[in-house]
Every structure is written in C-alpha cells, then in structure tokens.
Design a protein around this motif. Structure first.
Motif, PDB file in Angstrom:
ATOM      1  N   VAL A  42      -2.354   0.013   7.283  1.00 56.54           N
ATOM      2  CA  VAL A  42      -2.028   0.981   6.527  1.00 56.54           C
ATOM      3  C   VAL A  42      -1.536   0.535   5.055  1.00 56.54           C
ATOM      4  N   CYS A  43      -2.253   1.434   4.234  1.00 54.18           N
ATOM      5  CA  CYS A  43      -1.892   1.208   2.621  1.00 54.18           C
ATOM      6  C   CYS A  43      -0.897   2.428   2.162  1.00 54.18           C
ATOM      7  N   LEU A  44       0.324   2.091   2.188  1.00 53.65           N
ATOM      8  CA  LEU A  44       1.368   3.125   1.645  1.00 53.65           C
ATOM      9  C   LEU A  44       2.536   2.334   0.920  1.00 53.65           C
ATOM     10  N   SER A  45       2.831   3.144  -0.388  1.00 57.46           N
ATOM     11  CA  SER A  45       3.478   2.224  -1.253  1.00 57.46           C
ATOM     12  C   SER A  45       4.888   1.921  -0.632  1.00 57.46           C
ATOM     13  N   ILE A  46       5.413   2.933   0.332  1.00 59.02           N
ATOM     14  CA  ILE A  46       6.968   2.231   0.970  1.00 59.02           C
ATOM     15  C   ILE A  46       6.908   1.256   1.959  1.00 59.02           C
ATOM     16  N   ILE A  47       5.617   0.881   2.180  1.00 58.92           N
ATOM     17  CA  ILE A  47       5.438  -0.514   3.026  1.00 58.92           C
ATOM     18  C   ILE A  47       4.869  -1.403   2.242  1.00 58.92           C
ATOM     19  N   ASN A  48       4.631  -1.324   0.979  1.00 60.48           N
ATOM     20  CA  ASN A  48       4.077  -2.282   0.150  1.00 60.48           C
ATOM     21  C   ASN A  48       5.046  -3.297  -0.607  1.00 60.48           C
ATOM     22  N   GLU A  49       5.091  -4.348  -0.368  1.00 60.08           N
ATOM     23  CA  GLU A  49       6.393  -5.323  -0.822  1.00 60.08           C
ATOM     24  C   GLU A  49       6.409  -5.321  -2.374  1.00 60.08           C
TER      25      GLU A  49
END
Length: 160
Positions: free
Chosen positions: A93-100
């Motif tokens: 998944v590409c989602l800002s809140i799980i992007n370091e």
C-alpha cells in the motif's frame, strides 16, 4: 533494545485493539504452528465502507512490523494483484501515513492505519499512483474502474 520496544508497543496495540476496534475490522498477530503468536506480523481484514463500490467486501491485509517499530512504519500489503491506484502489483500500500519519509509518526496506531487504508480504498490519491493500469482507469474511465472494484469486492466477500 529496539526489538523489546517494538514488541512492547505491539503488545499495547493488541490490548487496545481487543478492548475497542471498529466494527467489521480484524487485526491480530499471526499464529505460529506451535500456537505462539508472531507479534511482528499481523493478519488483518478491512471491510468495504457502506455506500461505496467496496461495500460487501472484506479485504485481507498484512502488517509487517520491523524491529525499528514504532520509529519506522509497518509494511502494509494486500494480496499481490490487488486492484487499486495506490496499491503496487506486489500488494504493498502507498499511503502517506505509512510512508516513513512522508506522514509517518510513531504515535500512529494500528487502528489509525487500518482506518486510513479503508478511506484510501474509496478515495484514491491520483497524485501518488502505485499501479499504472488502475490509475489510468480511475482517471479516464470511472465506469470501468467502478465495475472492476465491484468485481474485486465479490472476490473477498464479507465475513459472516
């Protein structure tokens, strides 16, 4: 030390989840063959929101935590081939809140991650496409995109 911190945080997350979680969602550490739990790998299910093209589906998702959690986010993945503009062919998944490097904060909970991914299902982010075919269909042919999503929801029927 990082492993201890990660496992302690995940134990707290599990306790919190078991006390209170959104209806229709599942999130639990993977059971090992010996009956013990692998707290570093969670098996989850995200229900499609009512009133959306995703309604009626119950979508499997894995959360793979590293020893650096909660400093680093978990890797969140649907099954390979999952059709969505913000999900890579691999299922990641590409989602800002799980992007370091983007929106991840150590205070973000498993509950917030799963609810954020549920929101992403029906509201893709065209500014951050991960799967070209799904992105093009979403941008250029909403009717065909909707048809593909409804078909996919039928592949993952809601849990009883």
């Amino acid at each position: 030390m990082a492993t201890g911190l990660a496992q302690a945080r995940l134990a707290e997350e599990r306790k919190s989840w078991r006390k209170s979680h959104p209806h229709g969602f599942v999130a639990k550490p993977e059971a090992q063959p010996d009956g013990s739990l692998n707290v570093m790998l969670w098996r989850c299910t995200i229900p499609g929101k009512e009133g959306t093209d995703w309604e009626g589906g119950s979508f499997p998702l894995s959360l793979q935590f590293s020893e650096s959690y909660p400093t680093k986010p978990p890797v969140c993945a649907f099954p390979a081939g999952f059709f969505h503009p913000n999900v890579y062919q691999s299922g990641k998944v590409c989602l800002s809140i799980i992007n370091e490097g983007d929106g991840w904060k150590p205070s973000i909970s498993v509950k917030q991650i799963l609810m954020g991914i549920q929101d992403l299902l029906d509201t893709p982010n065209p500014a951050s496409p991960a799967r070209h075919e799904a992105y093009l269909l979403f941008i250029k042919n909403k009717t065909a995109y909707k048809r593909k999503i409804v078909e996919q929801a039928k592949k993952y029927p809601s849990l009883p």
